[in-house]
Design a protein around this motif. Structure first.
Motif, PDB file in Angstrom:
ATOM      1  N   VAL A  67       0.847  -1.195   0.000  1.00 19.04           N
ATOM      2  CA  VAL A  67       0.000   0.000   0.000  1.00 19.04           C
ATOM      3  C   VAL A  67       0.880   1.242   0.000  1.00 19.04           C
ATOM      4  CG1 VAL A  67      -1.707   1.306   1.301  1.00 19.04           C
ATOM      5  CG2 VAL A  67      -1.875  -1.187   1.168  1.00 19.04           C
ATOM      6  N   VAL A  68       0.598   2.161  -0.911  1.00 20.63           N
ATOM      7  CA  VAL A  68       1.371   3.396  -1.003  1.00 20.63           C
ATOM      8  C   VAL A  68       0.414   4.581  -0.909  1.00 20.63           C
ATOM      9  CG1 VAL A  68       3.019   4.754  -2.341  1.00 20.63           C
ATOM     10  CG2 VAL A  68       3.060   2.251  -2.487  1.00 20.63           C
ATOM     11  N   ARG A  69       0.630   5.430   0.086  1.00 19.53           N
ATOM     12  CA  ARG A  69      -0.165   6.645   0.281  1.00 19.53           C
ATOM     13  C   ARG A  69       0.744   7.854   0.088  1.00 19.53           C
ATOM     14  NH1 ARG A  69      -5.492   6.311   2.277  1.00 19.53           N
ATOM     15  NH2 ARG A  69      -6.113   4.137   2.192  1.00 19.53           N
ATOM     16  N   VAL A  70       0.201   8.911  -0.543  1.00 19.26           N
ATOM     17  CA  VAL A  70       1.068  10.022  -0.908  1.00 19.26           C
ATOM     18  C   VAL A  70       0.429  11.379  -0.631  1.00 19.26           C
ATOM     19  CG1 VAL A  70       2.194   8.661  -2.714  1.00 19.26           C
ATOM     20  CG2 VAL A  70       0.211  10.052  -3.295  1.00 19.26           C
ATOM     21  N   GLY A  71       1.303  12.364  -0.426  1.00 24.35           N
ATOM     22  CA  GLY A  71       0.904  13.759  -0.389  1.00 24.35           C
ATOM     23  C   GLY A  71       0.191  14.231   0.860  1.00 24.35           C
ATOM     24  N   LEU A  72      -0.359  15.445   0.771  1.00 24.44           N
ATOM     25  CA  LEU A  72      -1.009  16.080   1.909  1.00 24.44           C
ATOM     26  C   LEU A  72      -2.140  15.251   2.486  1.00 24.44           C
ATOM     27  CD1 LEU A  72      -1.309  19.845   0.842  1.00 24.44           C
ATOM     28  CD2 LEU A  72       0.246  18.859   2.525  1.00 24.44           C
ATOM     29  N   THR A  73      -2.912  14.597   1.631  1.00 19.42           N
ATOM     30  CA  THR A  73      -4.067  13.832   2.097  1.00 19.42           C
ATOM     31  C   THR A  73      -3.779  12.340   2.179  1.00 19.42           C
ATOM     32  OG1 THR A  73      -4.967  13.538  -0.146  1.00 19.42           O
ATOM     33  CG2 THR A  73      -5.635  15.517   1.059  1.00 19.42           C
ATOM     34  N   GLN A  74      -2.515  11.954   1.973  1.00 23.60           N
ATOM     35  CA  GLN A  74      -2.149  10.536   1.973  1.00 23.60           C
ATOM     36  C   GLN A  74      -3.117   9.741   1.083  1.00 23.60           C
ATOM     37  OE1 GLN A  74       0.873   8.925   3.952  1.00 23.60           O
ATOM     38  NE2 GLN A  74       1.067  10.822   2.787  1.00 23.60           N
ATOM     39  N   TYR A  75      -3.234  10.227  -0.129  1.00 25.51           N
ATOM     40  CA  TYR A  75      -4.127   9.652  -1.123  1.00 25.51           C
ATOM     41  C   TYR A  75      -3.594   8.291  -1.571  1.00 25.51           C
ATOM     42  CZ  TYR A  75      -7.101   9.568  -5.303  1.00 25.51           C
ATOM     43  OH  TYR A  75      -8.037   9.247  -6.258  1.00 25.51           O
ATOM     44  N   PRO A  76      -4.484   7.298  -1.785  1.00 16.88           N
ATOM     45  CA  PRO A  76      -4.042   5.989  -2.269  1.00 16.88           C
ATOM     46  C   PRO A  76      -3.525   6.110  -3.698  1.00 16.88           C
ATOM     47  CG  PRO A  76      -6.444   6.103  -2.218  1.00 16.88           C
ATOM     48  CD  PRO A  76      -5.942   7.347  -1.535  1.00 16.88           C
ATOM     49  N   ALA A  77      -2.216   5.948  -3.867  1.00 15.82           N
ATOM     50  CA  ALA A  77      -1.563   6.309  -5.119  1.00 15.82           C
ATOM     51  C   ALA A  77      -2.068   5.521  -6.327  1.00 15.82           C
ATOM     52  CB  ALA A  77      -0.049   6.124  -4.984  1.00 15.82           C
TER      53      ALA A  77
END
Length: 215
Positions: A67-77
């Motif tokens: 699982v990879v989450r990214v950015g300000l909102t930890q969006y599911p990449a």
């Protein structure tokens, strides 16, 4: 706290500024280049990107396996893409990430509220949990239809005295969320069973289970 001007410009307009602020406070990252790599209840220590290009390279390295989450909102990449080459640099743009993250959370919040039957403060907490796991009532909520015009409750403000009281009696402790699909699999496969295999042995895993932390 996230800047109100950024919220006005970029966030889903169906959500109030207060809801967006609380959402980012609960799930977000201080740095728009943050990449979080998880497998089950383990969060892996990965290098912190200094540029959007480095963040994209790191995301592409692990996407499809964990699982990879990214950015300000930890969006599911991986949401909405079939191959890592389709990942957008917008994931690491503060405005674009906020737009995507709040749109996804808003849909989930409306789904949860509709399930309750009317606006309730606890629906916000359930929506936050579902945003983190991708699951609500056994359904893969990222792929569920948006129920549309559903009024949602504003997040309940908790004063310092209540927080101190909850900490004292332990009533504010929550169990670790169970593992569930938190981003789409490539080619309809479970991301933990994808054909792309990577060696995670060289990176340190942090146990995030509050029951065993520090042991």
């Amino acid at each position: 706290m996230i800047d109100a001007a950024l919220i006005q410009q970029c966030a889903d307009p169906r959500l109030s500024v207060e809801i967006v602020q609380k959402f980012v406070e609960e799930v977000g990252a201080a740095d728009h280049l943050t990449v979080t790599v998880k497998s089950g209840d383990r969060t892996y220590a990965v290098p912190h990107p200094k540029t959007a290009e480095e963040a994209m390279e790191l995301t592409q390295k692990y996407i499809g396996q964990v699982v990879v989450r990214v950015g300000l909102t930890q969006y599911p990449a991986g949401l909405g893409v079939a191959d890592k080459s389709q990942l957008s640099m917008g994931l690491f743009d503060p405005c674009e990430n906020l737009k995507m993250g709040t749109a996804l959370f808003g849909k989930i919040y409306r789904i949860v509220t509709k399930w309750y039957g009317h606006p309730r403060p606890e629906a916000f907490d359930d929506a936050i949990w579902s945003y983190g796991t991708g699951v609500f009532e056994g359904e893969r909520v990222f792929y569920s239809d948006d129920p549309g015009d559903v009024k949602v409750a504003e997040p309940k403000a908790v004063d310092d005295e209540q927080i101190d009281s909850e900490r004292a009696d332990g009533s504010n402790e929550t169990a670790e969320a169970g593992e569930g699909p938190s981003e789409p699999p490539f080619k309809d496969e479970d991301p933990n069973k994808a054909s792309i295999r990577i060696d995670l042995s060289g990176i340190k895993a942090h146990n995030t289970d509050p029951k065993t932390a520090g042991q």
